[in-house]
Write an enzyme that holds these catalytic residues in place. Structure first.
Site, PDB file in Angstrom:
ATOM      1  CE  LYS A  13      53.693  17.037  20.833  1.00 47.74           C
ATOM      2  NZ  LYS A  13      52.974  15.944  20.119  1.00 47.74           N
ATOM      3  NE  ARG A  88      56.074  18.717  15.127  1.00 51.15           N
ATOM      4  CZ  ARG A  88      55.027  19.069  15.872  1.00 51.15           C
ATOM      5  NH1 ARG A  88      55.093  20.066  16.704  1.00 51.15           N
ATOM      6  NH2 ARG A  88      53.907  18.392  15.791  1.00 51.15           N
ATOM      7  NE  ARG A 127      44.396  16.864  17.947  1.00 54.08           N
ATOM      8  CZ  ARG A 127      45.720  16.962  17.895  1.00 54.08           C
ATOM      9  NH1 ARG A 127      46.435  17.093  19.006  1.00 54.08           N
ATOM     10  NH2 ARG A 127      46.346  16.904  16.738  1.00 54.08           N
ATOM     11  NE  ARG A 160      45.506  20.156  14.907  1.00 53.61           N
ATOM     12  CZ  ARG A 160      46.669  19.899  15.501  1.00 53.61           C
ATOM     13  NH1 ARG A 160      46.801  20.049  16.809  1.00 53.61           N
ATOM     14  NH2 ARG A 160      47.696  19.477  14.792  1.00 53.61           N
ATOM     15  NE  ARG A 171      49.504  16.055  12.293  1.00 50.59           N
ATOM     16  CZ  ARG A 171      48.419  15.964  13.074  1.00 50.59           C
ATOM     17  NH1 ARG A 171      47.270  15.536  12.571  1.00 50.59           N
ATOM     18  NH2 ARG A 171      48.486  16.289  14.331  1.00 50.59           N
TER      19      ARG A 171
HETATM   20  P1  ADP Z   1      50.543  17.691  17.004  1.00 50.40           P
HETATM   21  O1  ADP Z   1      49.277  17.813  17.782  1.00 50.40           O
HETATM   22  O2  ADP Z   1      50.430  16.843  15.803  1.00 50.40           O
HETATM   23  O3  ADP Z   1      51.735  17.358  17.802  1.00 50.40           O
HETATM   24  P2  ADP Z   1      51.066  20.539  16.534  1.00 50.40           P
HETATM   25  O4  ADP Z   1      49.835  21.260  16.864  1.00 50.40           O
HETATM   26  O5  ADP Z   1      52.208  20.609  17.463  1.00 50.40           O
HETATM   27  O6  ADP Z   1      50.687  19.044  16.214  1.00 50.40           O
HETATM   28  O7  ADP Z   1      51.574  20.974  15.077  1.00 50.40           O
HETATM   29  C1  ADP Z   1      50.704  21.021  13.970  1.00 50.40           C
HETATM   30  C2  ADP Z   1      51.508  21.332  12.710  1.00 50.40           C
HETATM   31  O8  ADP Z   1      52.188  22.590  12.862  1.00 50.40           O
HETATM   32  C3  ADP Z   1      52.614  20.338  12.391  1.00 50.40           C
HETATM   33  O9  ADP Z   1      52.142  19.233  11.644  1.00 50.40           O
HETATM   34  C4  ADP Z   1      53.568  21.203  11.578  1.00 50.40           C
HETATM   35  O10 ADP Z   1      53.112  21.404  10.254  1.00 50.40           O
HETATM   36  C5  ADP Z   1      53.486  22.550  12.287  1.00 50.40           C
HETATM   37  N1  ADP Z   1      54.499  22.680  13.375  1.00 50.40           N
HETATM   38  C6  ADP Z   1      54.269  22.806  14.706  1.00 50.40           C
HETATM   39  N2  ADP Z   1      55.420  22.896  15.390  1.00 50.40           N
HETATM   40  C7  ADP Z   1      56.418  22.813  14.467  1.00 50.40           C
HETATM   41  C8  ADP Z   1      57.841  22.830  14.539  1.00 50.40           C
HETATM   42  N3  ADP Z   1      58.496  22.937  15.717  1.00 50.40           N
HETATM   43  N4  ADP Z   1      58.530  22.718  13.377  1.00 50.40           N
HETATM   44  C9  ADP Z   1      57.911  22.621  12.184  1.00 50.40           C
HETATM   45  N5  ADP Z   1      56.592  22.582  12.052  1.00 50.40           N
HETATM   46  C10 ADP Z   1      55.826  22.686  13.173  1.00 50.40           C
HETATM   47  P1  ADP Z   2      49.405  16.169  21.084  1.00 51.13           P
HETATM   48  O1  ADP Z   2      49.415  17.590  21.586  1.00 51.13           O
HETATM   49  O2  ADP Z   2      50.589  15.381  21.549  1.00 51.13           O
HETATM   50  O3  ADP Z   2      49.190  16.056  19.614  1.00 51.13           O
HETATM   51  P2  ADP Z   2      46.808  15.988  22.465  1.00 51.13           P
HETATM   52  O4  ADP Z   2      47.096  16.385  23.859  1.00 51.13           O
HETATM   53  O5  ADP Z   2      46.100  16.953  21.596  1.00 51.13           O
HETATM   54  O6  ADP Z   2      48.151  15.454  21.754  1.00 51.13           O
HETATM   55  O7  ADP Z   2      45.981  14.613  22.522  1.00 51.13           O
HETATM   56  C1  ADP Z   2      45.493  14.004  21.336  1.00 51.13           C
HETATM   57  C2  ADP Z   2      44.072  13.465  21.589  1.00 51.13           C
HETATM   58  O8  ADP Z   2      44.134  12.376  22.506  1.00 51.13           O
HETATM   59  C3  ADP Z   2      43.131  14.491  22.215  1.00 51.13           C
HETATM   60  O9  ADP Z   2      41.854  14.282  21.673  1.00 51.13           O
HETATM   61  C4  ADP Z   2      43.172  14.169  23.714  1.00 51.13           C
HETATM   62  O10 ADP Z   2      41.940  14.488  24.354  1.00 51.13           O
HETATM   63  C5  ADP Z   2      43.414  12.660  23.713  1.00 51.13           C
HETATM   64  N1  ADP Z   2      44.281  12.212  24.813  1.00 51.13           N
HETATM   65  C6  ADP Z   2      45.335  12.856  25.363  1.00 51.13           C
HETATM   66  N2  ADP Z   2      45.920  12.118  26.337  1.00 51.13           N
HETATM   67  C7  ADP Z   2      45.218  10.957  26.391  1.00 51.13           C
HETATM   68  C8  ADP Z   2      45.336   9.771  27.201  1.00 51.13           C
HETATM   69  N3  ADP Z   2      46.292   9.636  28.125  1.00 51.13           N
HETATM   70  N4  ADP Z   2      44.429   8.771  26.979  1.00 51.13           N
HETATM   71  C9  ADP Z   2      43.461   8.912  26.031  1.00 51.13           C
HETATM   72  N5  ADP Z   2      43.312   9.995  25.250  1.00 51.13           N
HETATM   73  C10 ADP Z   2      44.177  11.012  25.420  1.00 51.13           C
END
Ligand code: ADP
Ligand code: ADP
Ligand code: ZN
Length: 211
Positions: A13, A88, A127, A160, A171
């Protein structure tokens, strides 16, 4: 225009969001980024959120809803936005349905990025994130040109706290239980587009732009 990025942790995302906001001039709202900034600042929000984030749990709805309310009140965001990681839970989605008409917005599309579970684990544990600009990297799939240095701003890359194997598993379980029901929620409203996220970054981006 308002677009929502839905998908499990590690689906890509944030990576796709970087490109979407650039290509389509949308304001970007990542509740995860906002919460991490609050934790870093040790604000009262940050102190409350940290305990949940460290354990891989969701931060309570009322705290997250307050963040989004605040952003939507800002005219810059009200012109059009990309929401990443919000909503979420069904409660958060219901809040959005009620809040958006008040600011003259409605949801145009919900992009649900789908990726196999073992791939998610590999993506999350590999990541790396820029401590200055927040750009995302992966040790194997998207390495920076210089080890541990951001290509965009020269900042240091870090892992992270919640990207350890144990927290990642929690998660993913939390996603299944609390967030996955939103797929049905938005399907029933004819807003959902499924994206095959098991492809390389450019191909996923192509699917998104086509939609
Ligand atoms: P990911 O890369 O795992 O999708 P995010 O960076 O979006 O993670 O979120 C990291 C953490 O922040 C989540 O595990 C949660 O604890 C909190 N968080 C983020 N967005 C939300 C939301 N919309 N509702 C509740 N918790 C959230
Ligand atoms: P989210 O925000 O959904 O948690 P991220 O965009 O942070 O996910 O992506 C998670 C990890 O996977 C990062 O290290 C990113 O560089 C890698 N990544 C993202 N998209 C791809 C893909 N299409 N193929 C391989 N690795 C990816
Ligand atoms: Zn950077």
């Amino acid at each position: 225009m308002l677009v929502i990025l839905l998908g499990p942790p590690g689906a890509g995302k944030g990576t796709q969001a970087e490109r979407i906001v650039e290509d389509h001039a949308l304001a970007y709202v990542s509740t995860g980024d906002i919460l991490r900034a609050a934790v870093k600042e040790q604000s009262s929000l940050g102190k409350k959120a940290k305990q949940y984030m460290d354990q891989g749990q969701l931060v309570p709805d009322e705290l997250v809803v307050a963040i989004v309310k605040d952003r939507l009140a800002d005219p810059e965001y009200a012109k059009g936005a990309l929401l990443d990681g919000f909503p979420r839970t069904v409660t958060q989605a219901e809040f959005l349905d009620q809040a958006l008409p008040e600011v003259g917005l409605n949801i145009d599309r919900v992009l649900s990025i789908e990726v196999k579970e073992d791939e998610l684990v590999e993506r999350l544990t590999g990541r790396r994130v820029c401590s200055d600009c927040g750009a995302n990297y992966h040790i194997k799939f998207k390495p920076p040109k210089v080890r541990n240095v951001c290509d965009l701003c020269g900042g240091d890359l870090y892992q992270r706290d919640d990207d350890t194997l144990e927290t990642v598993k929690e998660r993913l379980a939390v996603y299944k239980k609390q967030t996955e029901p939103l797929i049905r929620f938005y399907m029933d409203k004819n807003l959902l587009s499924a994206i095959d996220g098991n492809q390389d970054i450019d191909d996923v981006n192509k699917q998104i732009n086509d939609i």
